[in-house]
Design an enzyme around this catalytic site. Structure first.
Site, PDB file in Angstrom:
ATOM      1  N   ARG A 193       0.869  -1.175   0.000  1.00 19.91           N
ATOM      2  CA  ARG A 193       0.000   0.000   0.000  1.00 19.91           C
ATOM      3  C   ARG A 193       0.907   1.225   0.000  1.00 19.91           C
ATOM      4  O   ARG A 193       1.714   1.420   0.914  1.00 19.91           O
ATOM      5  CB  ARG A 193      -0.919   0.000   1.220  1.00 19.91           C
ATOM      6  N   ASN A 201      -7.068   8.233   2.372  1.00 25.59           N
ATOM      7  CA  ASN A 201      -6.713   7.682   3.667  1.00 25.59           C
ATOM      8  C   ASN A 201      -7.506   8.330   4.799  1.00 25.59           C
ATOM      9  O   ASN A 201      -7.634   9.554   4.848  1.00 25.59           O
ATOM     10  CB  ASN A 201      -5.217   7.904   3.924  1.00 25.59           C
ATOM     11  N   GLU A 202      -8.071   7.506   5.682  1.00 28.67           N
ATOM     12  CA  GLU A 202      -8.727   7.964   6.921  1.00 28.67           C
ATOM     13  C   GLU A 202      -9.464   9.280   6.698  1.00 28.67           C
ATOM     14  O   GLU A 202      -9.148  10.307   7.302  1.00 28.67           O
ATOM     15  CB  GLU A 202      -7.687   8.094   8.033  1.00 28.67           C
ATOM     16  N   HIS A 237      -8.705   0.555   9.911  1.00 25.84           N
ATOM     17  CA  HIS A 237      -7.368   0.665  10.477  1.00 25.84           C
ATOM     18  C   HIS A 237      -7.452   0.329  11.960  1.00 25.84           C
ATOM     19  O   HIS A 237      -8.283   0.902  12.677  1.00 25.84           O
ATOM     20  CB  HIS A 237      -6.811   2.069  10.263  1.00 25.84           C
ATOM     21  N   TYR A 253      -5.848   0.188  15.509  1.00 27.48           N
ATOM     22  CA  TYR A 253      -4.844   0.608  16.467  1.00 27.48           C
ATOM     23  C   TYR A 253      -5.430   0.439  17.871  1.00 27.48           C
ATOM     24  O   TYR A 253      -5.957  -0.614  18.196  1.00 27.48           O
ATOM     25  CB  TYR A 253      -4.375   2.034  16.167  1.00 27.48           C
ATOM     26  N   GLU A 293      -4.472  -0.852   7.794  1.00 27.78           N
ATOM     27  CA  GLU A 293      -3.339  -0.453   8.620  1.00 27.78           C
ATOM     28  C   GLU A 293      -3.507  -1.092   9.986  1.00 27.78           C
ATOM     29  O   GLU A 293      -4.630  -1.246  10.472  1.00 27.78           O
ATOM     30  CB  GLU A 293      -3.264   1.068   8.822  1.00 27.78           C
ATOM     31  N   TRP A 319       1.264  -1.176   9.119  1.00 28.09           N
ATOM     32  CA  TRP A 319       1.906   0.150   9.045  1.00 28.09           C
ATOM     33  C   TRP A 319       3.170   0.108   9.887  1.00 28.09           C
ATOM     34  O   TRP A 319       3.104  -0.209  11.063  1.00 28.09           O
ATOM     35  CB  TRP A 319       0.968   1.233   9.578  1.00 28.09           C
TER      36      TRP A 319
END
Length: 384
Positions: free
Chosen positions: A87, A164-165, A231, A233, A260, A289
């Site tokens: 990516r 992205n995001e 993503h 986290y 991610e 990531w």
């Protein structure tokens, strides 16, 4: 559900928050439009597949090209570690230096030469609504249209990750319409690539906005060729949260990848073991990531030190060589290796790839002869 108290933006553009919910029926503003027949990488029955219908399960990492355009060897280094997907961070020019069409073409060429699929993403949308420097998905769509010539005919090799995001923790309710409009704009412009859309809330969807509206967004795509990316986290710090979120998509027949994730972060400690194990068990993709170049206090997210492929960090060793890791679970896309059924391994010019590779090309012109017909040597002169 926990709403993060704060977000962190790094030099690699990462910032985060996360999770939960139910799906909507398959309805939407384009639901009555005839479904197209996508070529190349596409969605079929909730799975990401290649043109030949074989599942393609992404196993790869993110590379911050927009900030490190001189690190041209990174794609080859990532591929050498076993990844089947990279990516790649691009910029529309709204926040960072614009990635030109010639750069895009070169990046696609590098991906093809190293037999990895390119997921190309515009990073300038990161945290829109909360970060005043971020731009809109509509602007990102304009960028893709401006570099469209570099992507024509590359549907077998490229997934277009629109932005992205695209929303932070504010105004995330606007995500659904903004995403539908961006998809429609690209389809109207003639894009037939698989599209990828990131969740709001810095990609972590703690509000459940993408989860709850994914079905209508998917139905709004006249090609029915949109993949959802979450993503993971700090919001995803337990196996239950990871499994619940991903199972919602799989259970409702909607394509999802973890676009991610890391092994730790300032907003909490993501459960990378659960992320990787769940992705393996569900047969869905993950993209960690990131390769190298993180700053702003999250240098621990680097997989190698200083872009040195021979200097793995603990995180790099975990994702490449650990349980459910890339080395153990990654499979090269069949477009590069042939096999898999009718139409497998088809070059952009419509000819099949040579199964025996270079051994079929005695004069080095990129063409071979197999099964009583011409074939194209992968990544050779005829593989345009």
């Amino acid at each position: 559900m926990r709403k993060p108290r704060s977000t962190l933006i790094t030099t690699a553009g990462v910032a985060f928050a996360a999770v939960m919910g139910l799906m909507l029926p398959l309805t939407g503003p384009f639901a009555d439009r005839a479904e197209a027949a996508p070529t190349g990488i596409r969605v079929s029955d909730g799975r990401v597949v290649e043109a030949n219908g074989n599942d393609f399960v992404m196993r790869g990492v993110n590379h911050a090209h927009a900030w490190y355009p001189d690190r041209t060897g990174s794609i080859a280094d990532i591929a050498a570690k076993g990844a089947n997907t990279v990516r790649v961070v691009l910029s529309s020019g709204d926040r960072w230096t614009r990635t030109t069409a010639s750069e895009v073409s070169a990046l696609v060429g590098q991906c093809k030469a190293n037999k990895v699929i390119c997921v190309l993403e515009v990073h300038d949308t990161t945290g829109y609504g909360e970060d005043g420097a971020a731009t809109t998905l509509d602007r990102a769509a304009d960028y893709w249209i401006s570099v469209q010539d570099a992507l024509r005919g590359q549907e077998d090799y490229v997934v277009v990750n629109i932005g992205n995001e695209p929303f932070g923790n504010n105004d995330h309710g606007e995500w659904t319409n903004a995403t539908k409009n961006a998809i429609g704009k690209l389809r109207d412009a003639g894009f037939s690539h698989a599209l990828m859309v990131d969740a709001p809330n810095w990609g972590q969807d703690w509000s459940g906005t993408m989860r709850d509206n994914a079905a209508s967004v998917f139905a709004s795509d006249p090609d029915r060729n949109t993949v959802f990316s979450v993503h993971m986290y700090g919001v995803y710090d337990t196996a239950t949260e990871v499994r619940d979120y991903l199972n919602h998509f799989v259970g409702n027949g909607l394509p999802v990848v973890v676009g991610e994730f890391g092994d730790r972060h300032s907003d909490g400690n993501p459960d990378e073991d659960a992320i990787m194990a769940t992705a393996r068990s569900l047969g869905i993709g993950y993209l960690g990531w990131s390769w190298s170049g993180n700053g702003g206090g999250v240098e621990y997210l680097d997989m190698v030190n200083g872009f040195d492929a021979n200097s793995l960090t603990a995180w790099g060793d975990r994702i490449f060589n650990g349980r459910d890791g890339i080395a153990a679970t990654s499979k090269t896309a069949t477009v590069y290796v042939g096999g898999g059924g009718p139409g497998a391994g088809t070059a952009p010019n419509g000819y099949p790839y040579c199964v025996d590779g270079g051994s079929s090309d005695p004069d080095g012109d990129g063409w071979g002869w197999e099964n009583s017909r011409s074939c194209v040597v992968p990544c050779g002169p005829a593989d345009g």
